[in-house]
Every structure is written in C-alpha cells, then in structure tokens.
Design a protein around this motif. Structure first.
Motif, mmCIF file in Angstrom:
data_model
loop_
_atom_site.group_PDB
_atom_site.id
_atom_site.type_symbol
_atom_site.label_atom_id
_atom_site.label_comp_id
_atom_site.label_asym_id
_atom_site.label_seq_id
_atom_site.Cartn_x
_atom_site.Cartn_y
_atom_site.Cartn_z
ATOM 1 N N LEU A 283 0.821 -1.213 0.000
ATOM 2 C CA LEU A 283 0.000 0.000 0.000
ATOM 3 C C LEU A 283 0.855 1.263 0.000
ATOM 4 O O LEU A 283 0.674 2.146 -0.838
ATOM 5 N N VAL A 284 1.808 1.342 0.915
ATOM 6 C CA VAL A 284 2.565 2.596 1.026
ATOM 7 C C VAL A 284 3.933 2.541 0.349
ATOM 8 O O VAL A 284 4.593 3.562 0.205
ATOM 9 N N ILE A 289 14.159 -4.197 -1.974
ATOM 10 C CA ILE A 289 14.531 -3.097 -2.850
ATOM 11 C C ILE A 289 13.281 -2.235 -2.924
ATOM 12 O O ILE A 289 12.291 -2.631 -3.525
ATOM 13 N N PRO A 290 13.280 -1.072 -2.283
ATOM 14 C CA PRO A 290 12.036 -0.310 -2.161
ATOM 15 C C PRO A 290 11.393 0.004 -3.511
ATOM 16 O O PRO A 290 12.073 0.286 -4.496
ATOM 17 N N ARG A 291 10.076 -0.103 -3.493
ATOM 18 C CA ARG A 291 9.281 0.189 -4.677
ATOM 19 C C ARG A 291 8.119 1.071 -4.262
ATOM 20 O O ARG A 291 7.647 0.960 -3.147
ATOM 21 N N PRO A 292 7.624 1.878 -5.177
ATOM 22 C CA PRO A 292 6.453 2.676 -4.844
ATOM 23 C C PRO A 292 5.257 1.766 -4.557
ATOM 24 O O PRO A 292 5.108 0.712 -5.180
ATOM 25 N N GLY A 293 4.420 2.159 -3.618
ATOM 26 C CA GLY A 293 3.211 1.408 -3.310
ATOM 27 C C GLY A 293 1.999 2.000 -4.008
ATOM 28 O O GLY A 293 2.131 2.917 -4.827
ATOM 29 N N GLU A 294 0.830 1.482 -3.680
ATOM 30 C CA GLU A 294 -0.418 1.945 -4.301
ATOM 31 C C GLU A 294 -0.630 3.446 -4.121
ATOM 32 O O GLU A 294 -1.154 4.112 -5.007
ATOM 33 N N ILE A 295 -0.215 3.974 -2.961
ATOM 34 C CA ILE A 295 -0.459 5.403 -2.728
ATOM 35 C C ILE A 295 0.354 6.263 -3.682
ATOM 36 O O ILE A 295 -0.056 7.381 -4.004
ATOM 37 N N SER A 296 1.500 5.757 -4.135
ATOM 38 C CA SER A 296 2.286 6.516 -5.104
ATOM 39 C C SER A 296 1.775 6.273 -6.517
ATOM 40 O O SER A 296 1.819 7.167 -7.361
ATOM 41 N N LEU A 297 1.287 5.062 -6.757
ATOM 42 C CA LEU A 297 0.679 4.797 -8.073
ATOM 43 C C LEU A 297 -0.602 5.618 -8.235
ATOM 44 O O LEU A 297 -1.065 5.839 -9.347
ATOM 45 N N ALA A 298 -1.164 6.063 -7.105
ATOM 46 C CA ALA A 298 -2.371 6.896 -7.161
ATOM 47 C C ALA A 298 -2.033 8.384 -7.183
ATOM 48 O O ALA A 298 -2.928 9.227 -7.172
ATOM 49 N N VAL A 328 5.799 9.917 0.637
ATOM 50 C CA VAL A 328 6.048 8.848 1.595
ATOM 51 C C VAL A 328 7.550 8.638 1.678
ATOM 52 O O VAL A 328 8.256 8.735 0.674
ATOM 53 N N THR A 329 8.010 8.422 2.881
ATOM 54 C CA THR A 329 9.440 8.238 3.096
ATOM 55 C C THR A 329 9.673 6.820 3.579
ATOM 56 O O THR A 329 9.018 6.370 4.511
ATOM 57 N N ILE A 330 10.579 6.129 2.911
ATOM 58 C CA ILE A 330 10.875 4.754 3.291
ATOM 59 C C ILE A 330 12.349 4.671 3.673
ATOM 60 O O ILE A 330 13.222 4.960 2.857
ATOM 61 N N ALA A 331 12.585 4.314 4.916
ATOM 62 C CA ALA A 331 13.965 4.282 5.399
ATOM 63 C C ALA A 331 14.513 2.869 5.290
ATOM 64 O O ALA A 331 13.851 1.897 5.639
ATOM 65 N N ARG A 332 15.713 2.760 4.754
ATOM 66 C CA ARG A 332 16.434 1.501 4.715
ATOM 67 C C ARG A 332 17.795 1.743 5.344
ATOM 68 O O ARG A 332 18.239 2.884 5.428
ATOM 69 N N ARG A 338 12.219 8.543 -1.101
ATOM 70 C CA ARG A 338 10.991 9.322 -1.039
ATOM 71 C C ARG A 338 10.216 9.175 -2.334
ATOM 72 O O ARG A 338 10.775 9.275 -3.420
ATOM 73 N N TYR A 339 8.928 8.887 -2.205
ATOM 74 C CA TYR A 339 8.063 8.796 -3.374
ATOM 75 C C TYR A 339 6.912 9.775 -3.218
ATOM 76 O O TYR A 339 6.381 9.930 -2.122
ATOM 77 N N PRO A 340 6.501 10.404 -4.311
ATOM 78 C CA PRO A 340 5.337 11.279 -4.239
ATOM 79 C C PRO A 340 4.086 10.470 -3.887
ATOM 80 O O PRO A 340 3.976 9.304 -4.262
ATOM 81 N N ALA A 341 3.161 11.060 -3.174
ATOM 82 C CA ALA A 341 1.903 10.388 -2.836
ATOM 83 C C ALA A 341 0.802 11.429 -2.682
ATOM 84 O O ALA A 341 0.117 11.490 -1.661
#
Ligand SMILES: Nc1ncnc2c1ncn2[C@@H]1O[C@H](COP(=O)(O)OP(=O)(O)O)[C@@H](O)[C@H]1O
Ligand SMILES: [Mg+2]
Ligand SMILES: [Zn+2]
Length: 510
Positions: A283-284, A289-298, A328-332, A338-341
C-alpha cells in the motif's frame, strides 16, 4: 586496458548516473565486480560472461575488474548487465573509448545475448538528458518510454551485438520517436466512462464535485448496489486534465514499477483500488529493494478504498503521514527513499454487516452489531475525511434515466474554476488545495463575518463537534465558496459544509 561506460540507477523516482569502469590486466583469470552492489548486480558477472561468449566474443585469460561508482550509492537490479559488457568489450579493444562518450547504456542480458526490458527507463533517460548526455541505449521494449523524454536520442536494441554495432557506427540506426502532442490529444477518449452514466444521485455528485475541487478526502456510506463504486470510478474523469509535467511525474513512478504500457506515458489520472487484503508495504511502498506502493501509483489521482472497515487497522494507520505530507518516506539501512503520494482518498463502506442499516425492513443486525461494525472506523480515521455522504439506493424511476445527466466534462469545467481560485489565492505559498490548509492558515484564508461565525458556533455546540471537525468544515466551506466564485464564505457555504459532517452524528453519534 581501462575503459568507462555510463549507466544509471533509480533513487526514489529519479535516475542517478553511475559510471561503469572496466579494467583488464595480466594476472590470474578472475572476473571481479565491486562498488556497493546488490545481489542481482553481483550476478551480472555470470550473465555477462556467458552472454559475451554466446555473442561470439571470447574473453582472454586475464584479470577483469569492474567498478561501479559512486561508491556510496547501493546499486540494485539487472540493468547494469549491458553497460558492464560494453565496458569490458571496450577495455578489450572491441570498441573505442571514444564510442562511449555521452552515451548512457542500460539493459539486462539473457545468456544468449538478447536484451530484456528493465524498470525505470523513463526517469533514467530523463536524468541523462538533464546531465547533457546525447544518446541512450535501452532495451527495445523500453524504447518508447525513453523517447517520451525528448532532446536526447533513445535507441532500442534487442541484442548485445546490436548494441555493439550501434556504438561503433550509429548512422544505420534510427532513434525511437514518440509524438507526445498527439498522445496528449488522445488522453480523454479512453475508457469511455463518464458521470453521465450515473442516473440521479444529485447530492452525491455535488459532494464529489466539491471534494475534487478542493482535493478533499471523501467517504461514501450506503447499501450494496447504491452506486458507490460506480461513482468513485468516475472521479478521475472530472479532475483537471493532466499537464505534460504531471504526466511525466506519474509516468516515472509507473516506469519504476514496470507498469508503463508501450505508449510510454500515463495520460489519465490514476485510479487505484487495492483490495482490503493488501499488505502495508504494497500500500505505502517498501520491500527489500524499495518500490512505490499503491499510494504513489495513485499520485495525482484517486486512491479508492472500497469496503473500508475490512482493511487492517494498522494498514490504514500508515496512511496518516503520507496523507499529510503528500509524500512517503521509506527508510532503509543504506538509504532513505521518497516517493510522491499526492492522492485524493476516496473510501466506501456499508453501514453494517448486511449493508442495509438503517433500513429496518431489510437490516436485521442488532444495535450492537451495527455499532461494532461502524466502530471499525476510528474517530481519527473518520477525521481524515472532510466530506462524508450517503449513497442512497435509487428507485426505478430515477434509474430509467429520463433526464439527461451532466457529462464529466461539464462538471470538470466548474472544478477548473474552483481550482483557479485556489491557484490565485495561494500563489507564492506551498498550498495548492483548500484541503491542505492548516489551523493557522485557515485563520488567514477562511475568515468569517460575524453572522457566519455565529452560525458555525451554534452548529459546533449543537453537534458536539471536535476541533478537527471544525477545521474540516471551514476548509470545505472555502471550497464551496470557490465553486461559487465567491471570495467571501457565506452562510449557505457553511451550512452545506456542515451537512457533510452530519453523518458522523447519524452513524457514529451516541
Ligand atoms: N445511479 C445509478 N445509475 C446507473 N446505474 C446504477 C446506479 N446505481 C447503481 N447502478 C448500477 O448498479 C451496479 C452496482 O453499483 P455499485 O457501484 O457496484 O454499487 P456499490 O458499490 O454501492 O455496491 C452498477 O454497476 C450499475 O450498473
Ligand atoms: Mg462497491
Ligand atoms: Zn444490517
């Protein structure tokens, strides 16, 4: 011999240039790859060795070292296969270093030397163009999305040998082209759905128009078959048309996710409707390997959560931060992504298990059952929705559709006017939509005259509203006034905005 080719990796939604250096020297015949590599990149060694052999190149018994830099960026994925092979061939003298200048190369190699498509070509070609590269060599299947970028030549290739030929002498090759203007022309003639398909539902349509105008999140409650899904699905059709820049931004996200079709550009506002069993990371965004979730696809479109009470509580909970930040910020361990959402949240739900509460002719759920069902939506979650409406079941007469319904285009014209009012008001600020107003900026932009102030205060006391609800009503009233092209928020605007909060009382009140 030493040589250098250029490639790129994805960081967030941007391409980052990576140089691929190859050195061939005397010594034990070893093929080494270094440079902070993810596991797929390490495996490139085997694929490259065999692909070279099967393309007719024999590697001499020498020591080969490949280094990917900059060293502080972790490199993931399979897109480095082709540039690694090219750098080695150059170090071995099959190609001239001169051939690699100003060329960015990406592609996954199969063992037989053919080239497979990779994700993220659009943002990579875009960053290559920004950095002044003149050519990109990409997998044939990704050529269109590269060509969308413009001001840089994108060549699609199917095999390693083709890439080598192209680098030696490109005069026989034609860069891929995309007529972006023609594509943009076609954008509204697509899936053919339109608000005119929906008979009646005047109140719901009005609420949706307001929601879209100010990018307010909206919740629809109603029995099965009342048209909630049908209405939600049509929301993107009344959003303002995408600009080329917006299209590019969305397309980058789809490119990274491997979801771009062969036109190479997303032309319509996204509508994403994930099932309620979706995991938090799908979803987020997230993953190893981080990928955009549904909220970024939206992003720039609609995220539709159908059957809202069925979603896991913690899955919904994680939406809070991106809803505020539009990001959205995803920390690794090794980096932060960071992906737009920037999506509009639309949700739908039945009012009880059977779906027909409060119609006691049809609903046999006990009061407690209804309560328990509704309480799956917590107050903080409910507070995320500036607008709550009921979708009521239509009677046959209305469904017969004697009257001509308004088209999406007609509605969109009004939405555009309201958007224009907001653009004017908020120029030189970081605000784009009324829904983004904070308690402080509400004071500045939603000033009320005494009469309206009193009206709101009375409602506040009578309906026992929370401070949050108070602010949401003001933001919504601001949008209703904008649709009315009125800079002043009038009593009727407030009253209508209050209506969109009154369901709190009806369903969730004591
Ligand atoms: N207002 C309406 N106008 C035309 N068709 C409608 C309307 N409301 C419902 N329908 C029909 O009923 C079907 C079910 O509607 P749906 O949107 O799935 O309801 P819900 O999501 O509320 O359960 C739709 O596919 C559509 O064919
Ligand atoms: Mg439905
Ligand atoms: Zn029921």
């Amino acid at each position: 011999m030493f040589s250098k080719a250029y490639s790129a990796t994805i960081h967030g939604i941007d391409g980052l240039i990576v140089s691929v250096e190859a050195d061939v020297s005397d010594g034990l015949p070893i093929f080494d790859m270094v440079g902070y590599l993810g596991s797929e990149v390490k495996e490139a060694r085997e694929r490259v060795k065999i692909a070279l052999k099967n393309s007719g190149f024999r590697l001499p018994a020498k020591r080969i070292t490949v280094n990917l830099s900059p060293a502080d960026i972790r490199k993931e994925g399979t897109a480095f296969d082709l540039p690694v092979a090219i750098a080695i061939l150059t170090a071995l003298g099959f190609l001239q270093e001169e051939n690699l200048k100003n060329v960015l190369i990406i592609g996954e190699l199969s063992l037989d030397g053919s080239i497979r498509k990779v994700n993220g070509v659009l943002p990579i070609v875009y960053s290559a163009q920004q950095k002044g590269f003149s050519k990109c060599i990409v997998p044939r299947e990704n050529a269109k999305e590269g060509a969308v970028v413009g001001n840089i030549k994108t060549y699609g290739v199917s095999t390693l040998l083709e890439a080598v030929d192209l680098l030696r002498e490109d005069s026989d090759f034609v860069p891929e082209t995309v007529d972006v203007d023609a594509l943009l022309q076609t954008k509204n003639q697509e899936d053919g759905i339109d608000f005119s398909d929906v008979a009646g539902q005047k109140a719901a349509k009005r609420a949706i128009e307001i929601a879209v105008s100010g990018m307010h999140n909206i919740l629809m409650i109603g029995p099965p078959g009342s048209g909630k899904t049908m209405l939600a699905r049509r929301i993107p059709t009344i959003m303002p048309e995408l600009s080329f820049e917006e299209s590019m931004e969305i397309s980058k996200i789809y490119s990274i996710s491997g979801l771009l079709d062969n036109r190479g550009l997303i032309l319509q506002r996204p509508f994403r409707s994930p099932h309620h069993t979706i995991t938090t990371s799908a979803l987020v965004g997230g993953g190893r390997i981080p990928r955009p979730g549904e909220i970024s696809l939206a992003h720039q479109g609609v995220l539709f959560l159908d059957e809202l009470p069925e979603f896991q509580k913690n899955t919904i909970e994680v939406l809070r931060q991106p809803l505020e930040d539009k990001m959205v910020t995803i920390a690794r361990l090794h980096a932060t992504f960071r992906y737009p959402a920037g999506f509009m949240l639309v949700a739908a739900m039945n009012p009880c298990n059977c779906g027909y509460y409060p119609d006691r002719n049809q609903c046999n759920c006990s009061v407690n059952q209804v309560k328990r069902y509704l309480n799956r939506i917590s107050q903080p979650l409910l507070d995320r929705f500036d607008i709550c409406i009921e979708a009521l079941q239509m009677n046959y007469k209305e469904l017969e559709g004697k009257t001509e319904e308004e088209s999406s285009e007609q509605i969109r014209r009004r939405v555009n006017i309201a958007r224009q009012m907001q653009i004017e008001r908020y120029k030189n600020t970081k605000i784009y939509f009324n829904s983004q107003l904070t308690p402080r900026t509400i004071k500045k932009y939603c000033k009320l005259d005494q009469k309206e102030q009193t009206l709101l205060e009375q409602a506040f006391i009578k309906m026992n509203l929370s401070a949050r609800a108070y602010h949401r009503i003001l933001k919504c009233a601001r949008t209703i006034a904008d649709l009315d092209q009125s800079e002043r928020i009038k009593g009727k605007h407030i009253s209508e905005a209050i209506c969109y909060r009154s369901l709190d009382q009806k369903y969730w009140g004591e």
